[in-house]
Enzyme design. Structure first.
Site, PDB file in Angstrom:
ATOM      1  N   GLU A 199      46.877  36.580  38.715  1.00  0.00           N
ATOM      2  CA  GLU A 199      47.853  35.569  39.123  1.00  0.00           C
ATOM      3  C   GLU A 199      48.612  35.018  37.919  1.00  0.00           C
ATOM      4  OE1 GLU A 199      44.794  36.036  40.050  1.00  0.00           O
ATOM      5  OE2 GLU A 199      44.213  34.878  41.807  1.00  0.00           O
ATOM      6  N   SER A 246      35.390  37.925  36.137  1.00  0.00           N
ATOM      7  CA  SER A 246      34.191  37.089  36.107  1.00  0.00           C
ATOM      8  C   SER A 246      33.016  37.748  36.837  1.00  0.00           C
ATOM      9  CB  SER A 246      34.499  35.741  36.764  1.00  0.00           C
ATOM     10  OG  SER A 246      34.786  35.934  38.133  1.00  0.00           O
ATOM     11  N   GLY A 302      27.997  43.907  33.273  1.00  0.00           N
ATOM     12  CA  GLY A 302      28.720  44.916  34.039  1.00  0.00           C
ATOM     13  C   GLY A 302      27.991  46.207  34.292  1.00  0.00           C
ATOM     14  N   GLU A 340      29.342  31.425  29.621  1.00  0.00           N
ATOM     15  CA  GLU A 340      30.576  31.915  29.012  1.00  0.00           C
ATOM     16  C   GLU A 340      31.634  30.809  29.103  1.00  0.00           C
ATOM     17  OE1 GLU A 340      32.926  35.144  30.971  1.00  0.00           O
ATOM     18  OE2 GLU A 340      32.875  36.042  28.985  1.00  0.00           O
ATOM     19  N   TRP A 352      43.653  38.246  33.130  1.00  0.00           N
ATOM     20  CA  TRP A 352      44.845  37.806  32.413  1.00  0.00           C
ATOM     21  C   TRP A 352      44.692  37.781  30.892  1.00  0.00           C
ATOM     22  CZ3 TRP A 352      42.443  33.997  29.899  1.00  0.00           C
ATOM     23  CH2 TRP A 352      41.353  33.381  30.540  1.00  0.00           C
ATOM     24  N   ASN A 353      43.491  37.979  30.371  1.00  0.00           N
ATOM     25  CA  ASN A 353      43.329  37.735  28.924  1.00  0.00           C
ATOM     26  C   ASN A 353      43.950  38.818  28.046  1.00  0.00           C
ATOM     27  OD1 ASN A 353      41.183  39.266  29.984  1.00  0.00           O
ATOM     28  ND2 ASN A 353      39.830  38.712  28.321  1.00  0.00           N
ATOM     29  N   CYS A 401      35.850  38.500  26.449  1.00  0.00           N
ATOM     30  CA  CYS A 401      34.480  38.692  26.926  1.00  0.00           C
ATOM     31  C   CYS A 401      33.558  39.082  25.776  1.00  0.00           C
ATOM     32  CB  CYS A 401      34.459  39.716  28.047  1.00  0.00           C
ATOM     33  SG  CYS A 401      35.442  41.161  27.719  1.00  0.00           S
ATOM     34  N   LYS A 449      46.021  45.449  41.125  1.00  0.00           N
ATOM     35  CA  LYS A 449      46.301  44.062  41.537  1.00  0.00           C
ATOM     36  C   LYS A 449      46.265  43.250  40.241  1.00  0.00           C
ATOM     37  CE  LYS A 449      44.767  40.317  42.539  1.00  0.00           C
ATOM     38  NZ  LYS A 449      45.084  39.070  41.782  1.00  0.00           N
ATOM     39  N   GLU A 498      34.060  52.219  29.938  1.00  0.00           N
ATOM     40  CA  GLU A 498      35.485  52.545  29.906  1.00  0.00           C
ATOM     41  C   GLU A 498      35.845  53.078  28.520  1.00  0.00           C
ATOM     42  OE1 GLU A 498      37.441  48.820  31.048  1.00  0.00           O
ATOM     43  OE2 GLU A 498      37.743  49.686  33.037  1.00  0.00           O
ATOM     44  N   GLU A 550      33.549  45.386  34.538  1.00  0.00           N
ATOM     45  CA  GLU A 550      33.497  44.861  33.168  1.00  0.00           C
ATOM     46  C   GLU A 550      33.513  43.348  33.300  1.00  0.00           C
ATOM     47  OE1 GLU A 550      33.141  46.658  30.546  1.00  0.00           O
ATOM     48  OE2 GLU A 550      33.663  48.646  31.313  1.00  0.00           O
TER      49      GLU A 550
HETATM   50  P1  NAI Z   1      38.328  36.161  38.238  1.00  0.00           P
HETATM   51  O1  NAI Z   1      37.239  37.151  38.067  1.00  0.00           O
HETATM   52  O2  NAI Z   1      38.230  35.287  39.432  1.00  0.00           O
HETATM   53  O3  NAI Z   1      39.737  36.923  38.320  1.00  0.00           O
HETATM   54  C1  NAI Z   1      39.960  38.230  37.819  1.00  0.00           C
HETATM   55  C2  NAI Z   1      40.759  39.030  38.838  1.00  0.00           C
HETATM   56  O4  NAI Z   1      40.035  39.117  40.059  1.00  0.00           O
HETATM   57  C3  NAI Z   1      42.117  38.396  39.203  1.00  0.00           C
HETATM   58  O5  NAI Z   1      43.062  39.425  39.369  1.00  0.00           O
HETATM   59  C4  NAI Z   1      41.817  37.738  40.531  1.00  0.00           C
HETATM   60  O6  NAI Z   1      42.959  37.574  41.340  1.00  0.00           O
HETATM   61  C5  NAI Z   1      40.856  38.728  41.143  1.00  0.00           C
HETATM   62  N1  NAI Z   1      40.028  38.169  42.213  1.00  0.00           N
HETATM   63  C6  NAI Z   1      39.542  36.912  42.337  1.00  0.00           C
HETATM   64  N2  NAI Z   1      38.829  36.787  43.460  1.00  0.00           N
HETATM   65  C7  NAI Z   1      38.858  37.989  44.095  1.00  0.00           C
HETATM   66  C8  NAI Z   1      38.307  38.500  45.312  1.00  0.00           C
HETATM   67  N3  NAI Z   1      37.589  37.739  46.121  1.00  0.00           N
HETATM   68  N4  NAI Z   1      38.527  39.786  45.614  1.00  0.00           N
HETATM   69  C9  NAI Z   1      39.255  40.583  44.812  1.00  0.00           C
HETATM   70  N5  NAI Z   1      39.814  40.165  43.661  1.00  0.00           N
HETATM   71  C10 NAI Z   1      39.621  38.875  43.300  1.00  0.00           C
HETATM   72  O7  NAI Z   1      38.433  35.339  36.886  1.00  0.00           O
HETATM   73  P2  NAI Z   1      39.242  33.968  36.610  1.00  0.00           P
HETATM   74  O8  NAI Z   1      39.090  33.070  37.802  1.00  0.00           O
HETATM   75  O9  NAI Z   1      40.595  34.323  36.140  1.00  0.00           O
HETATM   76  O10 NAI Z   1      38.432  33.379  35.363  1.00  0.00           O
HETATM   77  C11 NAI Z   1      37.168  32.738  35.549  1.00  0.00           C
HETATM   78  C12 NAI Z   1      36.213  33.118  34.433  1.00  0.00           C
HETATM   79  O11 NAI Z   1      35.954  34.505  34.476  1.00  0.00           O
HETATM   80  C13 NAI Z   1      36.704  32.884  33.011  1.00  0.00           C
HETATM   81  O12 NAI Z   1      36.482  31.560  32.601  1.00  0.00           O
HETATM   82  C14 NAI Z   1      35.852  33.844  32.241  1.00  0.00           C
HETATM   83  O13 NAI Z   1      34.587  33.277  31.991  1.00  0.00           O
HETATM   84  C15 NAI Z   1      35.685  35.013  33.175  1.00  0.00           C
HETATM   85  N6  NAI Z   1      36.647  36.105  32.859  1.00  0.00           N
HETATM   86  C16 NAI Z   1      36.188  37.210  32.209  1.00  0.00           C
HETATM   87  C17 NAI Z   1      37.066  38.202  31.837  1.00  0.00           C
HETATM   88  C18 NAI Z   1      36.605  39.414  31.104  1.00  0.00           C
HETATM   89  O14 NAI Z   1      37.361  39.966  30.323  1.00  0.00           O
HETATM   90  N7  NAI Z   1      35.419  39.917  31.346  1.00  0.00           N
HETATM   91  C19 NAI Z   1      38.496  38.101  32.114  1.00  0.00           C
HETATM   92  C20 NAI Z   1      38.879  36.925  32.851  1.00  0.00           C
HETATM   93  C21 NAI Z   1      37.966  35.976  33.197  1.00  0.00           C
HETATM   94 MG    MG Z   2      38.508  33.214  39.806  1.00  0.00          MG
END
Ligand code: NAI
Ligand code: MG
Length: 503
Positions: A197, A247, A478, A405, A170-171, A303, A194, A482, A268
């Site tokens: 949320e 994450s 990662g 992080e 979402w960021n 990130c 996908k 990209e 990533e």
């Molecule tokens: P997340 O990694 O859980 O969510 C990212 C995406 O993965 C969302 O679309 C989510 O619905 C999907 N997802 C979650 N569980 C899944 C599963 N079991 N199978 C398939 N898809 C799944 O990240 P979240 O909960 O939004 O944020 C938690 C932490 O992650 C943040 O505090 C941050 O530290 C890190 N993060 C890092 C990002 C980056 O740019 N590298 C972006 C967002 C979060």
């Molecule tokens: Mg999560």
């Protein structure tokens, strides 16, 4: 096959509240806006007020199955379209993003809380840029010939992988989707995204817009929860590649599921990026660079955020003081207001997580957390997820604030005396996404550029992802790159070898 559907008005809609409602409750599958098969929806909330602005379709395995089957069907014909023609169509579709930049900026500001002027508009322009860049690369999908003799023809060709599953956060949702969809499509794949949320709307709108030019079924998007909608996408037998940003924890789950199917993944993940400031740096430029490196305008939800800053001791006090002063001058407020520099945290969950880090830092003996800027005064924003940026000094290296992080507007600053020691400290992290070095000494700059464990090192600047420069991390940050030509070739095609014996 190149007939384009015309789902909604072609006029940009500059009222993000109206647009959010119009996009409510829909996936985009097979060239159409469609509701979830179950009829279920979930709330999309404006984090600046806590108000619901839309519903999103709550997808499950059945919606994913429909999207993937549509994509697989469309991909067969798309793979036969000459690569430059595919690129030209993607470029043409990017034109619709250009004409809708303002609309998309407002919509993404509404759903994410990212300030319109400093962040959301920048993101929307980058999205058009990324699609245009990859749109121009169709002709690069070419192979090699290997000389074995005059009567043998050995060549390689680049073939698409099939249906790509993309899971995004979402960021910077629009840009992270573009970095996956643009190369995947130009390389001849179909894609099912996908969305996150928390931010399902602007990305849905982009897919809808681009489908006015692209053949139906190639570019699909579903919304839903990670385990019930993301996981079925990764596990679907017709999905031949998964690309994920998010994450580390979720990255590992996705990587394991992909391994079961023996399909490639690009990941990533997070970061804890060091910024190293030598006393011989250009002070003004470097302090300004600390603010942009830390992505304070994105509430640190990046990130690559410079969440560990090391400053050479002679300028340490002055640097920290000046940083604080400059963050004080940044305006926190309504993301849709042009005056606002800093908007909100994305969700109550992230809000509590970041607050807990700040409380822990403040409770640490010997540490100081300077709260900067000011909470917005506007009563309409009193339920908004605003957090004052914090600059911590005096923490020890084992603190959670230093190792984990935070993904919020919190950075830690340390003084250093010795180049070898600071290099070792900078590399003492499970992450390895990005790093910056600030110095006027070219020898020091190059030494650090080579020895820092990171996918991207910048000297005396910190820009966001630039099309045609490979982007991606090492260590827990990662797998794969990209944003570049090579990344398109490596991650969205496979190289087939053809040998012809004419003797
Ligand atoms: P997340 O990694 O859980 O969510 C990212 C995406 O993965 C969302 O679309 C989510 O619905 C999907 N997802 C979650 N569980 C899944 C599963 N079991 N199978 C398939 N898809 C799944 O990240 P979240 O909960 O939004 O944020 C938690 C932490 O992650 C943040 O505090 C941050 O530290 C890190 N993060 C890092 C990002 C980056 O740019 N590298 C972006 C967002 C979060
Ligand atoms: Mg999560």
């Amino acid at each position: 096959m190149l007939d384009a559907p015309q789902p909604t008005s072609t006029e940009p809609c500059l009222d993000p509240f109206a647009l959010a409602k119009a996009l409510s409750g829909k996936h985009f599958i097979g060239g159409k806006l469609v509701p979830a098969l179950s009829g279920a929806t979930f709330a999309v909330v404006n984090p600046a007020t806590g108000e619901e602005v839309a519903r999103a379709a709550e997808g499950d395995a059945r919606d994913v199955d429909a999207a993937v089957k549509n994509a697989a069907e469309a991909q067969k014909a798309w793979a036969k379209v000459p690569a430059r023609k595919r690129g030209a169509l993607v470029y043409q579709a990017a034109g619709l993003i250009r004409t809708h930049v303002e609309e998309l900026s407002r919509l993404v500001a509404l759903e994410t809380g990212k300030a319109l002027r400093t962040e959301s508009r920048v993101e929307a322009n980058n999205v058009a840029d990324i699609f245009e860049f990859f749109g121009g690369l169709g002709g690069e999908l070419k192979g090699e010939s290997v000389p074995f003799g005059p009567e043998v023809l050995n060549i390689t060709v680049r073939e698409p992988l099939g249906v790509v599953g993309a899971i995004i956060p979402w960021n910077i949702p629009m840009m992270l989707m573009a970095l996956k969809a643009a190369p995947a499509l130009v390389a001849g794949n179909a894609i099912v995204v996908k969305s996150a949320e928390e931010a399902p709307l602007a990305v849905l709108r982009i897919v809808e817009l681009m489908n006015r030019v692209l053949p139906p079924g190639l570019f699909n998007i579903v919304s839903g929860q990670g385990p019930s909608c993301g996981a079925p996408l990764v596990e679907h037998p017709l999905v031949k590649k998964v690309t994920f940003t998010g994450s580390v924890e979720t990255g590992k789950i996705i990587s394991k599921a992909a391994a079961e199917k023996l399909i490639p993944v690009t990941l990533e993940l997070g970061g804890k990026s060091p910024m190293i400031v030598f006393a011989d740096c250009d002070f003004e430029k470097t302090v300004a660079g600390a603010l942009t490196s830390m992505r304070f305008t994105r509430q640190g939800q990046s990130c690559t955020a410079a969440s560990r800053i090391f400053v050479e001791r002679p300028i340490f006090d002055k640097f920290v003081a000046e940083m604080g002063k400059r963050v004080d001058a940044m305006v926190m407020g309504d993301p849709l207001d042009e005056k606002t520099d800093i908007g909100t945290i994305i969700s109550p969950g992230q809000f509590s997580k970041v607050k807990a880090f700040i409380e822990e830092g403040k409770a640490t003996a010997g540490a100081t957390g300077r709260a900067c800027s000011a909470m917005p005064a506007d009563a309409a924003l009193k339920k908004g997820l605003f957090i004052q940026p914090h600059i911590f000094t005096g923490l020890t290296k084992d603190s959670r604030l230093v190792r984990e992080e935070i993904f919020g507007p919190v950075t830690v600053v340390f003084p250093f005396d010795d180049a070898d020691a600071v290099l070792a400290e900078a590399n003492d992290s499970e992450y390895g996404l990005a790093a910056t070095v600030w110095t006027s000494n070219l020898k020091t700059a190059l030494r650090f550029a080579h020895e820092l464990e990171a996918g991207l090192v910048q000297v005396n600047q910190n820009l966001v992802v630039q099309p045609n420069l490979s982007y991606g991390g090492v260590k827990a940050s990662g797998l794969g790159k990209e944003a570049s030509l090579e990344s398109m070739l490596e991650h969205f095609t496979h190289k087939k070898t053809i040998m012809v014996n004419m003797a």
